[in-house]
Scaffold this active site. Sequence first.
Site, PDB file in Angstrom:
ATOM      1  N   PRO A 171      -2.957  -1.507  10.401  1.00 46.01           N
ATOM      2  CA  PRO A 171      -2.966  -0.263  11.175  1.00 46.01           C
ATOM      3  C   PRO A 171      -4.358   0.150  11.898  1.00 46.01           C
ATOM      4  O   PRO A 171      -5.270   0.395  11.022  1.00 46.01           O
ATOM      5  CB  PRO A 171      -2.371   0.693  10.050  1.00 46.01           C
ATOM      6  CG  PRO A 171      -1.812   0.073   9.167  1.00 46.01           C
ATOM      7  CD  PRO A 171      -2.557  -1.173   8.986  1.00 46.01           C
ATOM      8  N   GLU A 172      -4.477   0.470  12.963  1.00 47.59           N
ATOM      9  CA  GLU A 172      -5.761   0.997  13.471  1.00 47.59           C
ATOM     10  C   GLU A 172      -5.561   2.371  13.855  1.00 47.59           C
ATOM     11  O   GLU A 172      -4.585   3.045  13.576  1.00 47.59           O
ATOM     12  CB  GLU A 172      -6.134   0.226  14.613  1.00 47.59           C
ATOM     13  CG  GLU A 172      -6.370  -1.387  14.352  1.00 47.59           C
ATOM     14  CD  GLU A 172      -6.770  -2.042  15.755  1.00 47.59           C
ATOM     15  OE1 GLU A 172      -7.384  -1.512  16.517  1.00 47.59           O
ATOM     16  OE2 GLU A 172      -6.487  -3.222  15.918  1.00 47.59           O
TER      17      GLU A 172
ATOM     18  N   HIS B 262       7.863  -3.210  -4.279  1.00 48.24           N
ATOM     19  CA  HIS B 262       6.435  -2.973  -4.021  1.00 48.24           C
ATOM     20  C   HIS B 262       5.983  -1.422  -3.916  1.00 48.24           C
ATOM     21  O   HIS B 262       5.154  -1.046  -3.118  1.00 48.24           O
ATOM     22  CB  HIS B 262       5.954  -3.689  -3.010  1.00 48.24           C
ATOM     23  CG  HIS B 262       6.151  -5.260  -2.850  1.00 48.24           C
ATOM     24  ND1 HIS B 262       5.616  -6.109  -3.842  1.00 48.24           N
ATOM     25  CD2 HIS B 262       6.859  -5.839  -2.034  1.00 48.24           C
ATOM     26  CE1 HIS B 262       5.914  -7.204  -3.748  1.00 48.24           C
ATOM     27  NE2 HIS B 262       6.669  -7.262  -2.349  1.00 48.24           N
TER      28      HIS B 262
ATOM     29  N   ARG C 180       1.054  -6.228  -0.242  1.00 54.40           N
ATOM     30  CA  ARG C 180      -0.286  -7.040  -0.322  1.00 54.40           C
ATOM     31  C   ARG C 180      -1.424  -6.292  -1.315  1.00 54.40           C
ATOM     32  O   ARG C 180      -2.291  -6.826  -1.785  1.00 54.40           O
ATOM     33  CB  ARG C 180      -0.954  -7.554   0.783  1.00 54.40           C
ATOM     34  CG  ARG C 180       0.419  -8.616   1.477  1.00 54.40           C
ATOM     35  CD  ARG C 180      -0.248  -9.351   2.730  1.00 54.40           C
ATOM     36  NE  ARG C 180      -1.332 -10.032   2.308  1.00 54.40           N
ATOM     37  CZ  ARG C 180      -1.614 -10.729   3.237  1.00 54.40           C
ATOM     38  NH1 ARG C 180      -1.594 -10.568   4.651  1.00 54.40           N
ATOM     39  NH2 ARG C 180      -2.537 -11.803   2.797  1.00 54.40           N
TER      40      ARG C 180
END
Length: 338
Positions: free
Chosen positions: A2-3, A105, A124
Site C-alpha cells: 500500500p502506498e 493470520h 506475511r
Amino acid sequence: MPELPEVETVARGLRQAILGRRILSVTLGKTDFIDDPAALEQHLPGRQIEAVERYGKFMLLRLSALDGATLVSGNGDAAPASLLVHLGMTGQIAPSPAGKPLEKHTHVCLLLDDGRELRYTDARRFGRIAYLTKDLLAEELAGFGADPLDVSEVEFVERICGRRARIKALLLDQSVLRGVGNIYADESLWKAKIHPARLGTKLNRKDAETLRRALQDILRKAIVLRGSSISDFLDAEGEPGEYQRHHRAYGREGKNCYRCKVAIRRAIVAGRSSYFCPKCQPPPRGFAMLPLHEKTEKKSERRDTERAENQHGRNRNSWQRPRTRLRKRNRLRGSTRL
Ligand SMILES: [Zn+2]
C-alpha cells in the site's frame, strides 16, 4: 504494498468507523512485527482513539491520555500517545463484531467499547505496529520528506533538482517525499513524460513542476477511487480499490502506450521493476532496458518488491525493524498468544 492513496483510503475508513471509541483490552497473536508487544498490552487499554492520521505510508492512531477513572495502577505514563500501523505488503486493519470468528493470520485484536474489535491481519507480517510515546513518535517522524500532496513548487524543485540520483530513486526515497511507492512513481513519470532513469540534476524547473502536478493529480484521483488493488489491498470496509484500472504504465509491459501506441517496456531502476514508454519517456544516454518478456513479469516484480522491502528494513526511515532482533526480544518477553 500500500502506498499513499491506499493508506489514505484505509485511514478515512477507520475515521468513519472507530473515531471516539475507547480500547478496552488487547489480544495478540504473532508479535514479530510489533516493536514492543508488552507496551501495547500495558498501555492501550483505557485510551480513546481521538484521530486517525496518515503519515507517508503508515497510519497514526492518536490516543487520549488516560484519565483518573480508567488509570490502572502500574500503567506508567498516562500522557497522550500514538499507535503506528504500517500495513507492509499484506496487512489489513478493520473493525469487526467481537463474536465473529477470527480470519486466518489475525495477529492483533483491540476490543472497543461498542462491542466490536479492531482487528489486524497480515499473512506475511511485513507490516509494523508500534506503541509510541511523544518522544518515540518525534524520533520516528524525524527524517521523513514532504507529503507529496502538500509539497510546494519551490520545495519540490529543491528536493529533486540538483540531486545526483535517478528520479525514480528520488521519488521512492521516503526522506525526499513520504508516501510514494513503485506504482505511483511509474504512473506520474509516465504522465510527466520523464524517464525513470534520468538524474535529478538533469531535470529543469519546468520538468520538476510537470512531475509535481502529475504526481498530485494521480494521487488525488487514486484516493477518490480508493487506491489500487494489485494483490491483497482492501480498504477498512473490506472492499478493493479501483485505480488499477487507470494504470497507464505500471504492470503494462508489452502493452501499447495510451499516448503513442508503442509497447511499454520494463527496466530495473533503483532496484525496482520500472515501467515506461520508450518513446514518450526518452531514456538517458546509454540506458539499457530489459528485453520484452511478459511471462516472468509477475514473479520478477514480486522478487524486486521483496528485495526493496528488505532493503527498507536497513534504512534510517525504515518502518520495519530487523526481524531477528525483534523475534528474539519478543520471545524473551513471552507475549500473550491468540
Ligand atoms: Zn508513449
